[in-house]
Write a protein that holds these residues in place. Structure first.
Motif, short mmCIF file in Angstrom:
data_model
loop_
_atom_site.label_atom_id
_atom_site.label_comp_id
_atom_site.label_asym_id
_atom_site.label_seq_id
_atom_site.Cartn_x
_atom_site.Cartn_y
_atom_site.Cartn_z
N PRO A 3 1.47 14.49 -0.22
CA PRO A 3 1.73 13.73 1.01
C PRO A 3 1.65 14.61 2.26
O PRO A 3 1.92 15.82 2.21
CB PRO A 3 3.15 13.20 0.81
N HIS A 4 1.26 13.99 3.36
CA HIS A 4 1.38 14.65 4.65
C HIS A 4 2.86 14.93 4.93
O HIS A 4 3.75 14.33 4.32
CB HIS A 4 0.81 13.77 5.77
N GLY A 5 3.11 15.78 5.91
CA GLY A 5 4.48 16.14 6.23
C GLY A 5 5.17 15.17 7.15
O GLY A 5 5.93 15.58 8.04
N VAL A 6 4.91 13.87 6.97
CA VAL A 6 5.55 12.84 7.79
C VAL A 6 5.94 11.68 6.88
O VAL A 6 5.37 11.49 5.81
CB VAL A 6 4.62 12.33 8.92
N ASP A 7 6.90 10.90 7.34
CA ASP A 7 7.33 9.71 6.60
C ASP A 7 6.77 8.50 7.34
O ASP A 7 7.43 7.88 8.16
CB ASP A 7 8.86 9.66 6.54
N ASP A 8 5.53 8.17 7.04
CA ASP A 8 4.79 7.18 7.84
C ASP A 8 4.85 5.80 7.21
O ASP A 8 5.22 5.63 6.05
CB ASP A 8 3.32 7.60 7.99
N THR A 9 4.47 4.81 7.99
CA THR A 9 4.25 3.43 7.53
C THR A 9 2.91 2.97 8.05
O THR A 9 2.56 3.21 9.22
CB THR A 9 5.35 2.49 8.05
N LEU A 10 2.14 2.33 7.18
CA LEU A 10 0.89 1.71 7.59
C LEU A 10 1.11 0.23 7.83
O LEU A 10 1.99 -0.40 7.23
CB LEU A 10 -0.20 1.89 6.52
N ASP A 11 0.28 -0.33 8.70
CA ASP A 11 0.27 -1.77 8.95
C ASP A 11 -1.17 -2.22 8.79
O ASP A 11 -2.07 -1.78 9.52
CB ASP A 11 0.78 -2.06 10.36
N VAL A 12 -1.43 -3.08 7.80
CA VAL A 12 -2.79 -3.47 7.45
C VAL A 12 -3.05 -4.90 7.88
O VAL A 12 -2.25 -5.81 7.60
CB VAL A 12 -3.04 -3.34 5.93
N ASP A 13 -4.16 -5.10 8.59
CA ASP A 13 -4.62 -6.43 8.99
C ASP A 13 -5.46 -7.00 7.86
O ASP A 13 -6.64 -6.67 7.71
CB ASP A 13 -5.43 -6.32 10.28
N LEU A 14 -4.85 -7.83 7.02
CA LEU A 14 -5.56 -8.37 5.86
C LEU A 14 -6.74 -9.24 6.27
O LEU A 14 -7.78 -9.27 5.59
CB LEU A 14 -4.60 -9.18 4.98
N GLY A 15 -6.60 -9.95 7.36
CA GLY A 15 -7.67 -10.84 7.80
C GLY A 15 -8.94 -10.11 8.19
O GLY A 15 -10.03 -10.71 8.19
N ALA A 16 -8.82 -8.83 8.53
CA ALA A 16 -9.98 -8.03 8.91
C ALA A 16 -10.35 -7.02 7.83
O ALA A 16 -11.07 -6.05 8.10
CB ALA A 16 -9.71 -7.31 10.23
N SER A 17 -9.87 -7.26 6.61
CA SER A 17 -10.08 -6.31 5.52
C SER A 17 -10.75 -7.00 4.34
O SER A 17 -10.47 -8.17 4.05
CB SER A 17 -8.74 -5.71 5.06
N THR A 18 -11.63 -6.26 3.65
CA THR A 18 -12.41 -6.84 2.55
C THR A 18 -12.53 -5.84 1.40
O THR A 18 -12.32 -4.64 1.58
CB THR A 18 -13.83 -7.24 3.00
N LEU A 19 -12.92 -6.37 0.26
CA LEU A 19 -13.29 -5.55 -0.89
C LEU A 19 -14.67 -6.00 -1.35
O LEU A 19 -14.89 -7.18 -1.62
CB LEU A 19 -12.30 -5.73 -2.04
#
Length: 664
Positions: free
Chosen positions: A495-511
């Protein structure tokens, strides 16, 4: 698997191959008894793993087999390893590759060689076969590379998606510390073996600080990465991989990028030769396939290899998750691989979701290098899925057959200027069990390129692309395709040396999922596996204290998760020449919830070699920790020899290194 008794008249010779600087390399050649009168092509396997003991069983399965079929099959130890002279520096050093070219040229000039040379190998030997081929020595006409990589930075044991590969950066560095500390064999080099060993140990340097000192894809990693110069490879290449091996993407990249003749095979296998019968199977007649390759490119015989499909690939059937699968269920398909595959695209939905995974997410990732052991493969992913954000897609009336590299395209933002995103693709059965199909990692600081670090602007959306490692898999109707997102994956990802949180825009994300081209797919068949009957080694009952291969402990009060691993490379065994080889290794990975300074990776090795009148003992310990600013690496080596009734310390060294964190 059929063990073949070699009836053909073959001869085995131990050789010293001189290098231009005067160093001599230890070699063994198996060749037809009449090769001096009727010269034959030479095949070279070139490794640092000791032909006189550690690889001798595996060597005895294939080198005599090739000799019985009209080749001089040669096994050479890299300089500074085994009983070869010189000093070992690093993986795929300039000296190693210079020597490789010199060995090819030396073999081609021998009276028992017809002038044509092939190289083959698995893992290290597959790497340097490609790297020597990129240097294009005239005599090298064909290569068979198995479970190897064309990119030393992003498809090896050091980094994954631009992130430090915690589980193997530390463990493999610890393994190489122990392996490189082994002595030459006294029976081979004579009375000066202790002094030669001492010189090796005085020259030795731990490799983890070297690798951690290059956190971007710089000139250090470009050296030896044949993806920098695909055009330099003129030898015909047969590239082989396994869906349970981390290097399988190389097969697909070589098919797309080489101008030389190239074919690919990917089976269900782990990090093993496909004829050895190790899990997961089924094995194939791999040695027969390679003979077809050698006969075509080294003897000029039309064996039909050029008419084979670009890629012969195994497509796994859905099966319950298990850490050990003796034989997979599935089918072989032959497909072209030069054009763009057909994709099916899935939208991840609507709205935004926070991704803040527990720091111990990844404890069920399985072994980075599965070898066919009981605890190697990823277990049921339900617990990991519970630590992640999941999006499911039901499979309705028609199976979805995946073949190739899925790609996740995500729009996200972070609370910090750095972070990771991990994407797992799972098959969820009607009973709720979750089987890991493949995964991908991206260090978000490397989103603009692996050769640089580009900090995030906290709170600002970025669009990123996360390639997943290739897979061949069928999702059946009634199952669900699951995309699982996390921002931690310890111990695979440091892990990086930070305690981060991500926020993901599902509507703009695909697989995007690449599909089997059923219209172009051709049936594939292989002969049953066979190899020469190997030498017999004895493994005494109760020689080693049984330890769990993989043990996870969680201290609820401290919020600490500890993973203990026995890599189970070999244990104790006795060789026909009288050598006893004791080998014990332990790995430990610890992390505390929310604490960027808590990750710790530790590797311990104990090795004893003994034979008539001599003993060599090696103990090593390697520890890697980190905080937000630096990696801290400690290594200790102790080596003792016993000979002529005297016991002495050959070397005892401690190394302490601090490596600043830049982009990883």
């Amino acid at each position: 698997m059929r063990r073949v008794d070699i009836d053909a008249a073959i001869e085995v010779r131990d050789l010293w191959i001189p290098m231009p600087d005067g160093v001599r390399l230890r070699a063994r050649v198996w060749l037809p008894a009449d090769a001096e009168r009727h010269p034959v092509p030479a095949l070279l396997e070139y490794l640092p793993y000791r032909l006189d003991d550690w690889t001798s069983v595996r060597d005895s399965e294939r080198h005599p087999y090739y000799a019985a079929h009209g080749y001089a099959s040669v096994r050479v130890d890299v300089r500074g390893t085994g009983s070869s002279g010189g000093l070992f520096d690093d993986e795929y050093s300039p000296a190693e590759l210079d020597d490789g070219v010199a060995v090819v040229e030396w073999l081609a000039a021998q009276p028992w060689c017809s002038g044509g040379v092939g190289m083959f190998g698995i893992s290290w030997g597959g790497f340097n076969a490609l790297q020597v081929a990129e240097r294009a020595p005239e005599a090298l006409r064909a290569v068979v590379t198995v479970c190897s990589a064309d990119d030393r930075y992003d498809n090896d044991v050091h980094y994954i998606g631009g992130a430090v590969l915690g589980v193997d950066m530390a463990a493999w560095a610890g393994t190489m510390l122990a392996f490189a500390a082994r002595p030459p064999r006294p029976e081979v080099v004579g009375e000066g073996w202790v002094q030669q060993w001492r010189e090796r140990l005085e020259h030795q340097r731990p490799l983890a600080p070297v690798w951690l000192g290059h956190q971007e894809r710089d000139a250090y990693w470009c050296r030896g990465s044949v993806c920098e110069n695909y055009a330099g490879i003129r030898a015909a290449v047969l590239a082989v991989g396994g869906w349970s091996d981390p290097y399988r993407d190389t097969v697909l990249r070589l098919l797309r990028n080489l101008d030389a003749p190239v074919k690919g095979i990917i089976g269900p296998w782990s990090h093993q030769y496909p004829d050895r019968g190790l899990a997961p199977g089924p094995s194939i007649g791999f040695l027969q396939e390679t003979l077809r390759w050698w006969d075509r490119w080294l003897k000029g015989i039309d064996t039909g290899v050029e008419a084979e499909p670009d890629l012969r690939a195994w497509v796994n059937d859905p099966e319950p998750p298990a850490t050990y699968v003796e034989t997979r269920s599935g089918r072989w398909v032959g497909v072209p691989w030069r054009g763009e595959p057909v994709h099916r695209e899935f939208s991840l939905g609507a709205g935004r979701v926070p991704v803040r995974s527990p720091w111990a997410t990844g404890q069920d990732a399985g072994r980075f290098f599965p070898f066919g052991n009981a605890a190697d493969l990823p277990p049921d992913q339900r617990a990991e899925d519970g630590r992640s954000v999941c999006v499911d897609f039901p499979v309705h009336d028609t199976p979805v057959e995946l073949l190739g590299n899925p790609v996740a395209r995500l729009r996200l933002r972070s609370t910090h200027d750095r972070g990771h995103v991990i994407v797992r693709l799972c098959d969820v059965a009607p009973d709720g069990s979750s089987t890991l199909v493949t995964r991908g990692v991206l260090n978000l600081v490397k989103r603009a390129g692996m050769d640089r670090g580009t900090p995030l602007e906290p709170g600002v959306d970025v669009d990123v692309e996360v390639p997943l490692v290739s897979a061949g898999y069928r999702f059946d109707p009634g199952h669900r395709i699951r995309v699982a997102l996390s921002n931690h994956y310890w111990p695979w990802v440091w892990p990086h040396g930070v305690d981060d949180t991500l926020d993901v825009d599902l509507g703009a994300s695909t697989l995007a999922v690449p599909l089997v081209d059923t219209d172009a797919a051709a049936p594939v068949a292989f002969e049953p596996a066979e190899h020469a009957r190997p030498i017999e080694i004895a493994v005494p009952d109760g020689a080693d204290d049984p330890r769990p291969e993989r043990l996870v402990r969680h201290d609820v009060a401290r919020g600490e998760t500890v993973l203990e691993v026995d890599p189970a490379y070999g244990g104790t065994r006795h060789y026909p020449d009288g050598l006893s080889f004791l080998e014990s290794a332990e790995e430990m990975y610890a992390v505390r919830e929310g604490d960027p300074s808590s990750p710790r990776a530790e590797s311990r090795w104990r090795i004893r070699l003994s034979n008539h009148g001599w003993v060599a003992d090696i103990e090593t310990r390697s520890v890697v920790t980190a905080d937000a600013d630096a990696f801290y690496v400690q290594n200790h080596v102790r080596a003792e020899a016993e000979h002529d009734g005297v016991r002495e310390t050959v070397a005892e060294r401690t190394f302490r290194d601090v490596v600043p964190r830049t982009s990883a």
